[in-house]
Design a protein around this motif. Sequence first.
Motif, PDB file in Angstrom:
ATOM      1  N   ILE A 122      -2.244  76.090   1.041  1.00 32.58           N
ATOM      2  CA  ILE A 122      -2.083  75.102   2.103  1.00 32.58           C
ATOM      3  C   ILE A 122      -2.992  73.907   1.832  1.00 32.58           C
ATOM      4  O   ILE A 122      -4.167  74.064   1.514  1.00 32.58           O
ATOM      5  N   ALA A 123      -2.409  72.716   1.948  1.00 38.25           N
ATOM      6  CA  ALA A 123      -3.158  71.478   1.757  1.00 38.25           C
ATOM      7  C   ALA A 123      -2.826  70.518   2.892  1.00 38.25           C
ATOM      8  O   ALA A 123      -1.719  70.533   3.420  1.00 38.25           O
ATOM      9  N   ILE A 124      -3.791  69.718   3.248  1.00 38.65           N
ATOM     10  CA  ILE A 124      -3.588  68.680   4.258  1.00 38.65           C
ATOM     11  C   ILE A 124      -3.787  67.348   3.561  1.00 38.65           C
ATOM     12  O   ILE A 124      -4.788  67.144   2.869  1.00 38.65           O
ATOM     13  N   ARG A 125      -2.795  66.453   3.745  1.00 37.30           N
ATOM     14  CA  ARG A 125      -2.887  65.160   3.073  1.00 37.30           C
ATOM     15  C   ARG A 125      -2.138  64.101   3.878  1.00 37.30           C
ATOM     16  O   ARG A 125      -1.246  64.429   4.654  1.00 37.30           O
ATOM     17  N   PRO A 126      -2.489  62.846   3.666  1.00 39.86           N
ATOM     18  CA  PRO A 126      -1.762  61.775   4.333  1.00 39.86           C
ATOM     19  C   PRO A 126      -0.311  61.744   3.866  1.00 39.86           C
ATOM     20  O   PRO A 126      -0.010  62.098   2.721  1.00 39.86           O
TER      21      PRO A 126
END
Length: 149
Positions: free
Chosen positions: A32-36
């Motif tokens: 899981i990654a969070i990015r713009p």
Amino acid sequence: MSRIAVVGDAALDVLARAGTLPAPGGDVRASIAIRPGGAGANTAAWLAALGADPVLIARIGADTAGEQVRGHLAAAGVGTALVTDHVAPTATVVVLVDGAGQRAMLADRGAAGRLAPADIAVPAGARHLHLSGYVLLDRSSRAAGRAAL
């Protein structure tokens, strides 16, 4: 260098990659990654990477996600005309991707869905307009899309 006005969503994406997507009620391990993200923000960032001079016209929330998106756009060389919404949060999209690359998305357009005609200020010198389909086709922001056109 041509100035390009981009009207579209700016969001925070939560990207979950797993070999298979879980069945209802189940769970699987995932990366899981969070990015713009957001269609408009992504287009503007790619245009900047290709040497263009984009300006993103969008609406973000008055929250940490909005500040992350703003910072990412600045670092990518994207000019911005961002309106800060003090009612709705920055758009967030949960993207589920399986091992074959198939994706499913859960989208909360938040502030992006509140983009209004008054938010549209195409910068002087803009020679092109890129209008994201999400803005024009979603009833909540359609008037803003029409104003951009």
